[in-house]
Design a protein around this motif. Structure first.
Motif, PDB file in Angstrom:
ATOM      1  N   SER A  29       9.044   8.852 -10.718  1.00  0.00           N
ATOM      2  CA  SER A  29      10.407   8.540 -11.134  1.00  0.00           C
ATOM      3  C   SER A  29      11.224   7.895 -10.015  1.00  0.00           C
ATOM      4  N   TRP A  30      10.809   8.053  -8.792  1.00  0.00           N
ATOM      5  CA  TRP A  30      11.492   7.430  -7.649  1.00  0.00           C
ATOM      6  C   TRP A  30      11.158   5.947  -7.523  1.00  0.00           C
ATOM      7  N   LEU A  31      10.100   5.493  -8.181  1.00  0.00           N
ATOM      8  CA  LEU A  31       9.609   4.131  -8.042  1.00  0.00           C
ATOM      9  C   LEU A  31      10.586   3.145  -8.688  1.00  0.00           C
ATOM     10  N   ARG A  32      10.959   2.118  -7.949  1.00  0.00           N
ATOM     11  CA  ARG A  32      11.878   1.099  -8.445  1.00  0.00           C
ATOM     12  C   ARG A  32      11.253  -0.269  -8.260  1.00  0.00           C
ATOM     13  N   GLY A  33      10.796  -0.844  -9.354  1.00  0.00           N
ATOM     14  CA  GLY A  33      10.177  -2.157  -9.314  1.00  0.00           C
ATOM     15  C   GLY A  33      10.954  -3.177 -10.115  1.00  0.00           C
ATOM     16  N   LEU A  35       7.274  -5.257  -0.661  1.00  0.00           N
ATOM     17  CA  LEU A  35       6.233  -4.350  -1.136  1.00  0.00           C
ATOM     18  C   LEU A  35       4.946  -5.125  -1.433  1.00  0.00           C
ATOM     19  N   LEU A  36       5.066  -6.229  -2.140  1.00  0.00           N
ATOM     20  CA  LEU A  36       3.883  -7.020  -2.480  1.00  0.00           C
ATOM     21  C   LEU A  36       3.256  -7.661  -1.238  1.00  0.00           C
ATOM     22  N   GLN A  37       4.080  -8.052  -0.279  1.00  0.00           N
ATOM     23  CA  GLN A  37       3.529  -8.591   0.963  1.00  0.00           C
ATOM     24  C   GLN A  37       2.743  -7.515   1.702  1.00  0.00           C
ATOM     25  N   SER A  38       3.273  -6.290   1.718  1.00  0.00           N
ATOM     26  CA  SER A  38       2.544  -5.176   2.342  1.00  0.00           C
ATOM     27  C   SER A  38       1.229  -4.924   1.628  1.00  0.00           C
ATOM     28  N   ALA A  71      -2.112   1.762  -6.915  1.00  0.00           N
ATOM     29  CA  ALA A  71      -2.169   1.204  -5.560  1.00  0.00           C
ATOM     30  C   ALA A  71      -0.765   1.078  -4.968  1.00  0.00           C
ATOM     31  N   LEU A  72       0.195   0.645  -5.761  1.00  0.00           N
ATOM     32  CA  LEU A  72       1.563   0.503  -5.257  1.00  0.00           C
ATOM     33  C   LEU A  72       2.174   1.857  -4.902  1.00  0.00           C
ATOM     34  N   ALA A  73       1.943   2.852  -5.737  1.00  0.00           N
ATOM     35  CA  ALA A  73       2.464   4.196  -5.447  1.00  0.00           C
ATOM     36  C   ALA A  73       1.824   4.744  -4.180  1.00  0.00           C
ATOM     37  N   ALA A  74       0.525   4.547  -4.029  1.00  0.00           N
ATOM     38  CA  ALA A  74      -0.168   5.020  -2.826  1.00  0.00           C
ATOM     39  C   ALA A  74       0.341   4.298  -1.587  1.00  0.00           C
ATOM     40  N   PRO A  78       6.275   4.885   4.143  1.00  0.00           N
ATOM     41  CA  PRO A  78       7.525   5.449   3.604  1.00  0.00           C
ATOM     42  C   PRO A  78       8.715   4.500   3.612  1.00  0.00           C
ATOM     43  N   LEU A  79       8.657   3.445   4.403  1.00  0.00           N
ATOM     44  CA  LEU A  79       9.741   2.466   4.413  1.00  0.00           C
ATOM     45  C   LEU A  79       9.991   1.936   2.997  1.00  0.00           C
ATOM     46  N   HIS A  80       8.921   1.684   2.252  1.00  0.00           N
ATOM     47  CA  HIS A  80       9.058   1.175   0.886  1.00  0.00           C
ATOM     48  C   HIS A  80       9.654   2.233  -0.035  1.00  0.00           C
ATOM     49  N   LYS A  81       9.143   3.452   0.049  1.00  0.00           N
ATOM     50  CA  LYS A  81       9.665   4.513  -0.815  1.00  0.00           C
ATOM     51  C   LYS A  81      11.122   4.795  -0.474  1.00  0.00           C
ATOM     52  N   ASN A  82      11.456   4.835   0.785  1.00  0.00           N
ATOM     53  CA  ASN A  82      12.838   5.104   1.193  1.00  0.00           C
ATOM     54  C   ASN A  82      13.794   4.036   0.676  1.00  0.00           C
TER      55      ASN A  82
END
Length: 184
Positions: A119-123, A137-140, A154-157, A163-167
């Motif tokens: 639920s934290w995922l924002r795409g 995110l996609l570049q990473s 894969a994106l969630a992992a 954590p920079l992406h999740k934050n």
């Protein structure tokens, strides 16, 4: 078969535009994909189509645990036509699916659960800063060898490992524009 049709009309009445487009198609089932969800996985769409078919539901949707920006819906033409005829709230007209989901509308619905709480995922890409967040995110994902189209797992992992992406996603409201419209 698959078809794509550009339908002019009131941008605040997307429900009417969907119904108008469906009138030009022979499909009995409609899959709603949004242009602001570039990370949506074909696997998830396929599972949602099968979920609706298996449940013989009027409408199938994703659980909120999938996160924002992975939205899609699958509904019958008959459900779309009925929603178009009955829905009166501006938020129901502009966003197509809320009326289908409302229990008092009487549709047979089914929700596809997510095996994890994402639920934290924002795409979703609604702003320029959203676009930059998704691009990073996609570049990473490319940098670590995931390829140009990583799936949701894969994106969630990746977000868990970096954590920079999740934050960057935390604290951003789920479907913020829709919530603000309903509140107004």
């Amino acid at each position: 078969g698959y078809a794509c049709l550009s339908v002019p009309g009131d941008t605040a009445d997307v429900l009417a535009r969907y119904a108008h487009a469906a009138a030009h198609m022979s499909a009995d089932v409609i899959v709603r994909l949004c242009g602001d969800t570039p990370l949506l996985s074909p696997e998830v769409v396929t599972k949602l189509i099968l979920c609706r078919e298996w449940a013989k539901a009027d409408y199938a949707y994703l659980a909120p645990e999938w996160g924002d920006g992975f939205d899609c819906g699958v509904f019958t033409r008959a459900a779309l036509n009925r929603a178009h005829a009955e829905a009166t709230r501006p938020s129901d007209r502009e966003h197509v699916e809320p009326y289908l989901r409302r229990p008092e509308s009487g549709f047979h619905t089914v929700m596809l659960p997510c095996p994890y709480d994402l639920s934290w995922l924002r795409g979703s890409v609604d702003t320029e800063s959203d676009l930059h967040r998704v691009e990073r995110l996609l570049q990473s994902a490319l940098d670590v060898g995931m390829g140009p189209q990583p799936d949701w797992r894969a994106l969630a992992a990746l977000c868990q490992r970096q954590p920079l992406h999740k934050n960057a996603m935390l604290g951003k409201p789920l479907n913020g524009a829709y919530v603000a419209q309903v509140a107004a």
